[in-house]
Design a protein around this motif. Sequence first.
Motif, PDB file in Angstrom:
ATOM      1  N   ASP A 165      23.343  -5.748  -2.040  1.00 56.73           N
ATOM      2  CA  ASP A 165      23.513  -5.385  -3.462  1.00 56.73           C
ATOM      3  C   ASP A 165      24.884  -4.754  -3.706  1.00 56.73           C
ATOM      4  O   ASP A 165      25.543  -5.037  -4.708  1.00 56.73           O
ATOM      5  N   LYS A 166      25.291  -3.878  -2.780  1.00 59.76           N
ATOM      6  CA  LYS A 166      26.615  -3.249  -2.903  1.00 59.76           C
ATOM      7  C   LYS A 166      27.704  -4.310  -2.936  1.00 59.76           C
ATOM      8  O   LYS A 166      28.635  -4.247  -3.743  1.00 59.76           O
ATOM      9  N   MET A 167      27.586  -5.276  -2.047  1.00 62.46           N
ATOM     10  CA  MET A 167      28.581  -6.350  -1.989  1.00 62.46           C
ATOM     11  C   MET A 167      28.599  -7.148  -3.288  1.00 62.46           C
ATOM     12  O   MET A 167      29.662  -7.471  -3.813  1.00 62.46           O
ATOM     13  N   TYR A 168      27.416  -7.457  -3.781  1.00 62.61           N
ATOM     14  CA  TYR A 168      27.349  -8.243  -5.010  1.00 62.61           C
ATOM     15  C   TYR A 168      27.983  -7.484  -6.177  1.00 62.61           C
ATOM     16  O   TYR A 168      28.679  -8.076  -7.011  1.00 62.61           O
ATOM     17  N   ASN A 169      27.764  -6.183  -6.222  1.00 63.31           N
ATOM     18  CA  ASN A 169      28.349  -5.375  -7.294  1.00 63.31           C
ATOM     19  C   ASN A 169      29.875  -5.364  -7.242  1.00 63.31           C
ATOM     20  O   ASN A 169      30.545  -5.452  -8.271  1.00 63.31           O
ATOM     21  N   ILE A 170      30.414  -5.253  -6.035  1.00 57.28           N
ATOM     22  CA  ILE A 170      31.874  -5.285  -5.887  1.00 57.28           C
ATOM     23  C   ILE A 170      32.416  -6.639  -6.321  1.00 57.28           C
ATOM     24  O   ILE A 170      33.403  -6.743  -7.050  1.00 57.28           O
ATOM     25  N   PHE A 171      31.727  -7.682  -5.865  1.00 59.05           N
ATOM     26  CA  PHE A 171      32.107  -9.058  -6.193  1.00 59.05           C
ATOM     27  C   PHE A 171      32.123  -9.266  -7.711  1.00 59.05           C
ATOM     28  O   PHE A 171      33.080  -9.784  -8.286  1.00 59.05           O
ATOM     29  N   ARG A 172      31.055  -8.798  -8.362  1.00 57.56           N
ATOM     30  CA  ARG A 172      30.915  -8.986  -9.801  1.00 57.56           C
ATOM     31  C   ARG A 172      31.971  -8.185 -10.572  1.00 57.56           C
ATOM     32  O   ARG A 172      32.555  -8.642 -11.536  1.00 57.56           O
ATOM     33  N   GLU A 173      32.213  -6.992 -10.090  1.00 57.53           N
ATOM     34  CA  GLU A 173      33.232  -6.131 -10.700  1.00 57.53           C
ATOM     35  C   GLU A 173      34.618  -6.793 -10.639  1.00 57.53           C
ATOM     36  O   GLU A 173      35.355  -6.831 -11.622  1.00 57.53           O
ATOM     37  N   LEU A 174      34.953  -7.317  -9.460  1.00 58.19           N
ATOM     38  CA  LEU A 174      36.262  -7.961  -9.294  1.00 58.19           C
ATOM     39  C   LEU A 174      36.371  -9.224 -10.138  1.00 58.19           C
ATOM     40  O   LEU A 174      37.437  -9.572 -10.636  1.00 58.19           O
ATOM     41  N   LYS A 175      35.256  -9.900 -10.295  1.00 54.50           N
ATOM     42  CA  LYS A 175      35.194 -11.135 -11.078  1.00 54.50           C
ATOM     43  C   LYS A 175      35.603 -10.897 -12.537  1.00 54.50           C
ATOM     44  O   LYS A 175      36.185 -11.766 -13.162  1.00 54.50           O
ATOM     45  N   THR A 176      35.320  -9.706 -13.041  1.00 55.18           N
ATOM     46  CA  THR A 176      35.635  -9.413 -14.438  1.00 55.18           C
ATOM     47  C   THR A 176      37.120  -9.111 -14.638  1.00 55.18           C
ATOM     48  O   THR A 176      37.587  -8.986 -15.761  1.00 55.18           O
ATOM     49  N   LYS A 177      37.846  -8.934 -13.521  1.00 53.71           N
ATOM     50  CA  LYS A 177      39.260  -8.573 -13.614  1.00 53.71           C
ATOM     51  C   LYS A 177      40.148  -9.764 -13.313  1.00 53.71           C
ATOM     52  O   LYS A 177      39.724 -10.713 -12.664  1.00 53.71           O
ATOM     53  N   GLN A 178      41.379  -9.690 -13.796  1.00 49.58           N
ATOM     54  CA  GLN A 178      42.340 -10.764 -13.560  1.00 49.58           C
ATOM     55  C   GLN A 178      43.381 -10.322 -12.550  1.00 49.58           C
ATOM     56  O   GLN A 178      44.080  -9.350 -12.764  1.00 49.58           O
ATOM     57  N   PHE A 179      43.456 -11.012 -11.434  1.00 53.72           N
ATOM     58  CA  PHE A 179      44.532 -10.759 -10.475  1.00 53.72           C
ATOM     59  C   PHE A 179      45.193 -12.090 -10.160  1.00 53.72           C
ATOM     60  O   PHE A 179      44.505 -13.104 -10.004  1.00 53.72           O
ATOM     61  N   ASN A 180      46.508 -12.037 -10.011  1.00 51.25           N
ATOM     62  CA  ASN A 180      47.238 -13.237  -9.650  1.00 51.25           C
ATOM     63  C   ASN A 180      46.829 -13.702  -8.245  1.00 51.25           C
ATOM     64  O   ASN A 180      46.724 -12.888  -7.335  1.00 51.25           O
ATOM     65  N   ASN A 181      46.582 -15.002  -8.091  1.00 51.09           N
ATOM     66  CA  ASN A 181      46.195 -15.610  -6.802  1.00 51.09           C
ATOM     67  C   ASN A 181      44.779 -15.261  -6.347  1.00 51.09           C
ATOM     68  O   ASN A 181      44.445 -15.441  -5.177  1.00 51.09           O
ATOM     69  N   VAL A 182      43.978 -14.736  -7.239  1.00 47.72           N
ATOM     70  CA  VAL A 182      42.614 -14.358  -6.863  1.00 47.72           C
ATOM     71  C   VAL A 182      41.619 -15.031  -7.799  1.00 47.72           C
ATOM     72  O   VAL A 182      41.752 -14.949  -9.015  1.00 47.72           O
ATOM     73  N   SER A 183      40.627 -15.712  -7.228  1.00 46.84           N
ATOM     74  CA  SER A 183      39.489 -16.173  -8.022  1.00 46.84           C
ATOM     75  C   SER A 183      38.227 -15.810  -7.241  1.00 46.84           C
ATOM     76  O   SER A 183      38.067 -16.194  -6.087  1.00 46.84           O
ATOM     77  N   MET A 184      37.395 -15.013  -7.846  1.00 47.78           N
ATOM     78  CA  MET A 184      36.191 -14.548  -7.148  1.00 47.78           C
ATOM     79  C   MET A 184      35.096 -15.608  -7.293  1.00 47.78           C
ATOM     80  O   MET A 184      34.233 -15.517  -8.162  1.00 47.78           O
ATOM     81  N   ASP A 185      35.131 -16.615  -6.421  1.00 49.35           N
ATOM     82  CA  ASP A 185      34.153 -17.701  -6.483  1.00 49.35           C
ATOM     83  C   ASP A 185      33.115 -17.612  -5.372  1.00 49.35           C
ATOM     84  O   ASP A 185      31.982 -18.028  -5.543  1.00 49.35           O
TER      85      ASP A 185
END
Length: 222
Positions: A165-185
């Motif tokens: 669950d902790k991992m999923y929360n981090i993943f989801r949090e990062l997904k909402t943000k925009q970083f160059n060269n990053v796509s949280m897929d």
Amino acid sequence: MDINENITKTLRTIKEGVTLIAVSKTKPIEMLEEAYKSGIRDFGENKVQELCKKYDEFHKDVRWHLLGHLQRNKVKYIVGKVNLIHSVDSIELLREIEKRYKKENLIANILIQINIGRETQKYGVLEENIYDIMEEIKSYNNVKVKGLMAIIPKGNKEENKVYFDKMYNIFRELKTKQFNNVSMDILSMGMTHDYLEAIEAGSNMVRIGEGIFGKRDYSKLS
Ligand SMILES: *Cc1c(COP(=O)(O)O)cnc(C)c1O
């Protein structure tokens, strides 16, 4: 040991949209061949030398996943051979990957490994340092972050759930943000004994060794 049957059974329990990686470390090519015949195209290895050897000997349409800790001085051997590096755990390693892939004019697809259990004996970035990695990668040309990977601490079902669950929360949090060269897929978590719980928690890539190929015998390796 019926590899085909193990794969069929495992696939039946996996939701659509979840990628199954057959973790073939320590196993001979003949066993990988059986998995290949059952339709598996994603194979996981944890050692550079073993991956490179199998890369040379095995089918060319296979997608290789490097799962184990990657030493900086070994990056040069895997350029162009791996589909996804799951185990990127430091800025120094990132720099080396960028450098080596730039040289060959290729793109490295990687996952950031998170040490979600904060275990001293395990590799991985601590949660609070993830943003340093995202900052570092902003200016890169040859590395793409596709998501996160974790190996959770040994524990029972409830303990596992906490980490997944902790991992999923981090993943989801990062997904909402925009970083160059990053796509949280991709969220790569779950192994033979806990993959169902991992999928339940949001994993979309599971890494299964024993459940497909049987127990590993490390004593036979040179
Ligand atoms: C060996 C390994 C696996 C597979 O473990 P099993 O328990 O055999 O399914 C998955 N992920 C990583 C990183 C591994 O090293």
